[in-house]
Design a protein around this motif. Structure first.
Motif, PDB file in Angstrom:
ATOM      1  N   UNK A   1      15.859   0.345 -43.702  1.00  0.00           N
ATOM      2  CA  UNK A   1      15.316   0.761 -42.140  1.00  0.00           C
ATOM      3  C   UNK A   1      15.751   2.516 -42.632  1.00  0.00           C
ATOM      4  N   UNK A   2      16.497   2.584 -43.170  1.00  0.00           N
ATOM      5  CA  UNK A   2      16.995   4.619 -43.476  1.00  0.00           C
ATOM      6  C   UNK A   2      15.747   5.262 -44.684  1.00  0.00           C
ATOM      7  N   UNK A   3      15.569   4.232 -45.146  1.00  0.00           N
ATOM      8  CA  UNK A   3      14.726   4.115 -46.523  1.00  0.00           C
ATOM      9  C   UNK A   3      13.192   4.102 -46.303  1.00  0.00           C
ATOM     10  N   UNK A   4      13.032   3.375 -45.165  1.00  0.00           N
ATOM     11  CA  UNK A   4      11.507   3.573 -44.480  1.00  0.00           C
ATOM     12  C   UNK A   4      11.343   4.892 -42.989  1.00  0.00           C
ATOM     13  N   UNK A   5      12.361   5.455 -43.141  1.00  0.00           N
ATOM     14  CA  UNK A   5      12.198   6.744 -41.730  1.00  0.00           C
ATOM     15  C   UNK A   5      13.494   7.991 -42.278  1.00  0.00           C
ATOM     16  N   UNK A   6      14.950   7.858 -41.835  1.00  0.00           N
ATOM     17  CA  UNK A   6      15.232   9.187 -42.305  1.00  0.00           C
ATOM     18  C   UNK A   6      15.044   9.766 -43.696  1.00  0.00           C
ATOM     19  N   UNK A   7      15.284   8.670 -44.299  1.00  0.00           N
ATOM     20  CA  UNK A   7      15.565   8.608 -45.900  1.00  0.00           C
ATOM     21  C   UNK A   7      13.646   8.859 -46.555  1.00  0.00           C
ATOM     22  N   UNK A   8      12.855   8.533 -45.623  1.00  0.00           N
ATOM     23  CA  UNK A   8      11.726   8.466 -46.367  1.00  0.00           C
ATOM     24  C   UNK A   8      10.565   9.707 -47.842  1.00  0.00           C
ATOM     25  N   UNK A   9      11.579  10.642 -46.524  1.00  0.00           N
ATOM     26  CA  UNK A   9      10.644  11.347 -48.034  1.00  0.00           C
ATOM     27  C   UNK A   9      11.197  11.571 -49.720  1.00  0.00           C
ATOM     28  N   UNK A  10      13.225  11.034 -49.305  1.00  0.00           N
ATOM     29  CA  UNK A  10      13.323  11.288 -50.696  1.00  0.00           C
ATOM     30  C   UNK A  10      12.830   9.756 -51.564  1.00  0.00           C
TER      31      UNK A  10
END
Length: 117
Positions: A13-22
């Motif tokens: 979920x973080x890969x798809x939201x909070x970390x999406x830019x990275x």
């Protein structure tokens, strides 16, 4: 759901939201053997490819020893559920050679050491 599944779901979920830019997609290529053509005398490599995504970064200064980890090495963190195979030493990820791999204690993510080929 077990702890491992909860952690994987949270990180995905973080890969798809909070970390999406990275997060960046990549292709892992593994040589599985060689094929020899007796008519031409040529050998070709047989390969498998896997798609994944992860977070690319660098190693901390105190981790760089210029023997096992070079200052130019790249660190890739990838969810095990995102790649479909275990990365192995000698694999190629986007033109960089896998030098080492570490698995976290919960078997959720791989840390992969990459070096220019």
């Amino acid at each position: 759901m077990g702890l491992r599944a909860d952690v994987q779901t949270g990180i995905a979920a973080a890969f798809d939201s909070a970390l999406a830019d990275a997060v960046r997609s990549f292709t892992l290529t593994r040589v599985t053997g060689t094929n020899y053509d007796p008519l031409t005398g040529e050998e070709t490599q047989a390969t498998e490819t896997f798609q994944g995504r992860g977070v690319f970064g660098g190693f901390k200064t105190e981790q760089v020893d210029n023997e096992h980890i070079l200052a130019t090495d790249e660190k890739l963190t990838v969810l095990q559920s995102e790649i479909g195979t275990d990365p192995k030493i000698g694999d190629d990820i986007d033109g960089k050679r896998v030098m080492n791999t570490w698995q976290d204690p919960a078997s959720v993510a791989w840390t992969v050491q990459l070096r220019d080929a």
